[in-house]
Motif scaffolding. Structure first.
Motif, PDB file in Angstrom:
ATOM      1  N   ALA A  17      13.365  11.650  95.228  1.00 35.52           N
ATOM      2  CA  ALA A  17      14.434  11.331  96.169  1.00 35.52           C
ATOM      3  C   ALA A  17      14.731   9.839  96.178  1.00 35.52           C
ATOM      4  O   ALA A  17      13.832   9.004  96.075  1.00 35.52           O
ATOM      5  N   ASN A  18      16.009   9.528  96.312  1.00 32.79           N
ATOM      6  CA  ASN A  18      16.456   8.151  96.500  1.00 32.79           C
ATOM      7  C   ASN A  18      16.673   7.947  97.986  1.00 32.79           C
ATOM      8  O   ASN A  18      17.587   8.525  98.578  1.00 32.79           O
ATOM      9  N   LEU A  19      15.822   7.141  98.627  1.00 30.56           N
ATOM     10  CA  LEU A  19      15.841   7.009 100.068  1.00 30.56           C
ATOM     11  C   LEU A  19      16.498   5.699 100.491  1.00 30.56           C
ATOM     12  O   LEU A  19      16.012   4.611 100.157  1.00 30.56           O
ATOM     13  N   PRO A  20      17.610   5.774 101.224  1.00 31.33           N
ATOM     14  CA  PRO A  20      18.214   4.546 101.748  1.00 31.33           C
ATOM     15  C   PRO A  20      17.376   3.998 102.891  1.00 31.33           C
ATOM     16  O   PRO A  20      16.522   4.685 103.443  1.00 31.33           O
ATOM     17  N   LYS A  21      17.625   2.771 103.270  1.00 28.25           N
ATOM     18  CA  LYS A  21      16.898   2.170 104.379  1.00 28.25           C
ATOM     19  C   LYS A  21      17.499   2.637 105.701  1.00 28.25           C
ATOM     20  O   LYS A  21      18.716   2.655 105.883  1.00 28.25           O
ATOM     21  N   LEU A  22      16.621   3.019 106.607  1.00 28.98           N
ATOM     22  CA  LEU A  22      17.040   3.446 107.932  1.00 28.98           C
ATOM     23  C   LEU A  22      16.244   2.634 108.950  1.00 28.98           C
ATOM     24  O   LEU A  22      15.213   3.077 109.460  1.00 28.98           O
ATOM     25  N   PRO A  23      16.695   1.418 109.250  1.00 27.95           N
ATOM     26  CA  PRO A  23      15.903   0.515 110.102  1.00 27.95           C
ATOM     27  C   PRO A  23      15.741   1.001 111.533  1.00 27.95           C
ATOM     28  O   PRO A  23      14.843   0.544 112.248  1.00 27.95           O
ATOM     29  N   ASP A  24      16.597   1.921 111.984  1.00 27.93           N
ATOM     30  CA  ASP A  24      16.533   2.367 113.380  1.00 27.93           C
ATOM     31  C   ASP A  24      15.844   3.720 113.531  1.00 27.93           C
ATOM     32  O   ASP A  24      16.061   4.424 114.516  1.00 27.93           O
ATOM     33  N   ALA A  25      15.008   4.073 112.551  1.00 28.48           N
ATOM     34  CA  ALA A  25      14.342   5.377 112.621  1.00 28.48           C
ATOM     35  C   ALA A  25      13.016   5.332 111.886  1.00 28.48           C
ATOM     36  O   ALA A  25      12.806   4.496 110.993  1.00 28.48           O
ATOM     37  N   SER A  26      12.107   6.236 112.281  1.00 31.75           N
ATOM     38  CA  SER A  26      10.933   6.510 111.464  1.00 31.75           C
ATOM     39  C   SER A  26      11.359   7.454 110.347  1.00 31.75           C
ATOM     40  O   SER A  26      12.272   8.261 110.520  1.00 31.75           O
ATOM     41  N   VAL A  27      10.703   7.363 109.200  1.00 30.38           N
ATOM     42  CA  VAL A  27      11.106   8.176 108.049  1.00 30.38           C
ATOM     43  C   VAL A  27       9.874   8.836 107.439  1.00 30.38           C
ATOM     44  O   VAL A  27       8.828   8.202 107.271  1.00 30.38           O
ATOM     45  N   ALA A  28      10.006  10.125 107.119  1.00 36.76           N
ATOM     46  CA  ALA A  28       8.954  10.856 106.425  1.00 36.76           C
ATOM     47  C   ALA A  28       9.605  11.761 105.378  1.00 36.76           C
ATOM     48  O   ALA A  28      10.774  12.132 105.500  1.00 36.76           O
ATOM     49  N   VAL A  29       8.828  12.111 104.363  1.00 35.19           N
ATOM     50  CA  VAL A  29       9.306  12.993 103.301  1.00 35.19           C
ATOM     51  C   VAL A  29       8.495  14.284 103.340  1.00 35.19           C
ATOM     52  O   VAL A  29       7.266  14.243 103.405  1.00 35.19           O
ATOM     53  N   ARG A  30       9.199  15.424 103.308  1.00 32.98           N
ATOM     54  CA  ARG A  30       8.526  16.718 103.300  1.00 32.98           C
ATOM     55  C   ARG A  30       8.385  17.205 101.854  1.00 32.98           C
ATOM     56  O   ARG A  30       9.357  17.251 101.105  1.00 32.98           O
ATOM     57  N   THR A  31       7.163  17.556 101.483  1.00 35.31           N
ATOM     58  CA  THR A  31       6.880  18.143 100.181  1.00 35.31           C
ATOM     59  C   THR A  31       6.087  19.431 100.410  1.00 35.31           C
ATOM     60  O   THR A  31       5.660  19.702 101.536  1.00 35.31           O
ATOM     61  N   PRO A  32       5.872  20.232  99.371  1.00 41.28           N
ATOM     62  CA  PRO A  32       5.047  21.434  99.553  1.00 41.28           C
ATOM     63  C   PRO A  32       3.652  21.137 100.083  1.00 41.28           C
ATOM     64  O   PRO A  32       3.007  22.004 100.679  1.00 41.28           O
ATOM     65  N   GLU A  33       3.177  19.911  99.872  1.00 39.15           N
ATOM     66  CA  GLU A  33       1.833  19.540 100.340  1.00 39.15           C
ATOM     67  C   GLU A  33       1.826  19.099 101.793  1.00 39.15           C
ATOM     68  O   GLU A  33       0.758  18.947 102.399  1.00 39.15           O
ATOM     69  N   GLY A  34       3.002  18.878 102.373  1.00 36.32           N
ATOM     70  CA  GLY A  34       3.036  18.449 103.763  1.00 36.32           C
ATOM     71  C   GLY A  34       3.997  17.301 103.982  1.00 36.32           C
ATOM     72  O   GLY A  34       4.882  17.030 103.151  1.00 36.32           O
ATOM     73  N   LEU A  35       3.819  16.613 105.099  1.00 39.53           N
ATOM     74  CA  LEU A  35       4.700  15.520 105.489  1.00 39.53           C
ATOM     75  C   LEU A  35       4.059  14.191 105.115  1.00 39.53           C
ATOM     76  O   LEU A  35       2.886  13.956 105.407  1.00 39.53           O
ATOM     77  N   HIS A  36       4.841  13.308 104.482  1.00 38.88           N
ATOM     78  CA  HIS A  36       4.324  12.022 104.015  1.00 38.88           C
ATOM     79  C   HIS A  36       5.096  10.882 104.680  1.00 38.88           C
ATOM     80  O   HIS A  36       6.334  10.839 104.620  1.00 38.88           O
ATOM     81  N   ARG A  37       4.357   9.996 105.277  1.00 38.16           N
ATOM     82  CA  ARG A  37       4.965   8.878 106.006  1.00 38.16           C
ATOM     83  C   ARG A  37       5.587   7.876 105.049  1.00 38.16           C
ATOM     84  O   ARG A  37       5.001   7.482 104.056  1.00 38.16           O
ATOM     85  N   VAL A  38       6.812   7.440 105.362  1.00 35.61           N
ATOM     86  CA  VAL A  38       7.469   6.346 104.652  1.00 35.61           C
ATOM     87  C   VAL A  38       7.490   5.111 105.547  1.00 35.61           C
ATOM     88  O   VAL A  38       7.144   4.019 105.125  1.00 35.61           O
ATOM     89  N   SER A  39       7.885   5.300 106.795  1.00 39.29           N
ATOM     90  CA  SER A  39       7.871   4.200 107.764  1.00 39.29           C
ATOM     91  C   SER A  39       7.784   4.777 109.168  1.00 39.29           C
ATOM     92  O   SER A  39       8.195   5.913 109.410  1.00 39.29           O
TER      93      SER A  39
END
Length: 447
Positions: free
Chosen positions: A228-250
């Motif tokens: 995934a190409n993830l843009p910056k979202l300074p006003d939010a927490s961000v996580a990525v969902r994969t088959p293994e679970g949720l992964h923290r980005v910020s």
């Protein structure tokens, strides 16, 4: 003399009916009949049933067929022109809540009062058809986060189109309608910035805004096998969902929720993939309704099924006190972990991770005294096996929280087979502009 040879009888096979031409795109004039479960009304055209969206009962409309072939028993259609309007018809607040566009809102073309009337008719019809009950149903207006049934949705999932734009899917379609706003979503969801961005190799973007006032959580689901190409979202927490679970980005991977019921404040931690009611008033409204239905007393034993993050578990624990007990069962392990964090220190609360159906056969449950039961199953309902297990416990009262009136009506019939009767029903408009309605039903032993 030999007998004459008998001719072999052969049964002529009827020709297989041809599907016929696709009727999609054809426009027909219809008298619109009653509302039906699912966000549409029922009409008839040349003996065929037509399920019509964007219409109201009693209207005369020109409808465009969206699904159906000549041999089909029913067609689906959108009302594209109104020849005779119901007085409760209004202009939709959202520019894409129209035929052929977003499929999220079913009733934006009706006043909030009319929407509640339609939902009440659906609940009553389902209970009559599937449970044989004739009840007068009133759908209660829930406290709204904004005027006219807007700005209430605290959790919204957006789809991403081939160009990386966020939007919402059409009705019964994978087509993505790009949007710059979603008027039923809260400002916190919209201000997360996801609608202003372009995403690469992403399927969905979910935004959850908790009631604790912290930055919303954005959960991104990438396209399978793609980065995934993830843009910056300074006003939010961000996580990525994969088959293994949720992964923290910020930021954090969970959302904080706070509710107050009967003077008691409760705080909950809900994981980014976890379930929580999307209307900000829903947890407290439903919690109060469950307590009113069960009237749990100090020292009683309570069972919370499909317990999620522990909303009803916490309220029941308050009501029965430390001299009582609460056992909560939830099939999603991540939700159970969330509940453990929220209910830490409550010694009279047990939390089980596992199938409700299997748990109801466990001797630890079947051998204990159970005074009251609450269940909040998924949209498909509890089903015959779970209902049988619940009824076998002999609780003095059962509170059933249902988001689908058809599933509730079916399970009402199952409970009646096992000696429990519907003793009260409240319905709440916790999903304004959509066909969804939340019910809390009370069941007690017959006689």
């Amino acid at each position: 003399m030999s007998s004459p040879t008998r001719a072999r009888r052969t049964r002529a096979r009827a020709p297989r009916p041809e599907a016929g031409p696709d009727a999609a795109g054809t426009e027909v004039e219809l008298e619109v009949g009653p509302v039906a479960h699912g966000g549409h009304c029922v009409a008839r055209h040349e003996g065929r049933v037509v399920f019509v969206r964007h219409a109201l009962p009693g209207e005369r409309v020109v409808a465009r067929i969206t699904e159906g072939v000549a041999s089909a028993k029913f067609w689906r259609a959108d009302a594209v022109r109104v020849l005779r309007a119901d007085p409760a018809r209004v202009e939709p607040a959202c520019p894409v809540a129209r035929p052929g566009m977003c499929g999220g809102c079913d009733f934006q073309h009706a006043t909030p009062a009319k929407q509640r009337e339609l939902k009440a008719q659906v609940v009553a019809e389902q209970l009559h058809r599937l449970a044989g009950l004739d009840l007068e149903v009133v759908v209660e207006e829930a406290p709204l986060a904004g005027p006219e049934g807007l700005r209430w949705r605290t959790r919204t999932q957006f789809a991403v189109d081939a160009e990386g734009r966020t939007g919402l899917r059409g009705h019964r379609s994978h087509h993505v309608v790009p949007v710059q706003d979603c008027p039923i979503s809260t400002r916190a969801v919209i201000d997360s910035g996801v609608l202003d961005q372009r995403f690469g190799n992403v399927e969905t973007v979910e935004v959850a805004a908790g009631s604790d006032g912290a930055a919303p959580l954005v959960v991104i689901t990438p396209t399978p096998s793609r980065h995934a190409n993830l843009p910056k979202l300074p006003d939010a927490s961000v996580a990525v969902r994969t088959p293994e679970g949720l992964h923290r980005v910020s930021g954090r991977t969970w959302v904080g929720e706070r509710i107050t019921v009967r003077g008691q404040e409760h705080a909950f931690r809900v994981g980014g993939a976890g379930f929580w009611q999307v209307h900000p008033a829903a947890p407290a409204v439903l919690g109060e309704a469950v307590l009113a239905a069960l009237e749990p007393q100090p020292g009683e034993s309570a069972l919370d099924l499909y317990s999620g993050a522990g909303l009803f578990t916490a309220l029941l624990a308050d009501a029965v006190g430390e001299e009582g007990s609460v056992l909560a069962v939830e099939g999603e392990e991540r939700a159970v972990r969330d509940a453990r964090r929220s209910l830490h220190g409550q010694q009279h609360v047990e939390l089980w991770a596992g199938s409700v159906e299997e748990s109801l056969t466990d001797v630890e449950i079947t051998s204990r005294r159970v005074d009251v039961v609450v269940l909040d199953p998924p949209r498909s309902g509890a089903g015959r096996e779970a209902v049988q297990g619940i009824a076998a416990l002999g609780a003095r009262a059962i509170a059933y929280v249902a988001c689908d009136p058809a599933a509730l009506a079916r399970d009402t019939a199952f409970l009646a087979e096992h000696g429990y009767v519907l003793d009260g029903l409240r319905a709440f408009d916790l999903f304004p502009q959509t066909h969804h309605v939340e019910c809390v039903a009370r069941f007690v032993p017959r006689g």
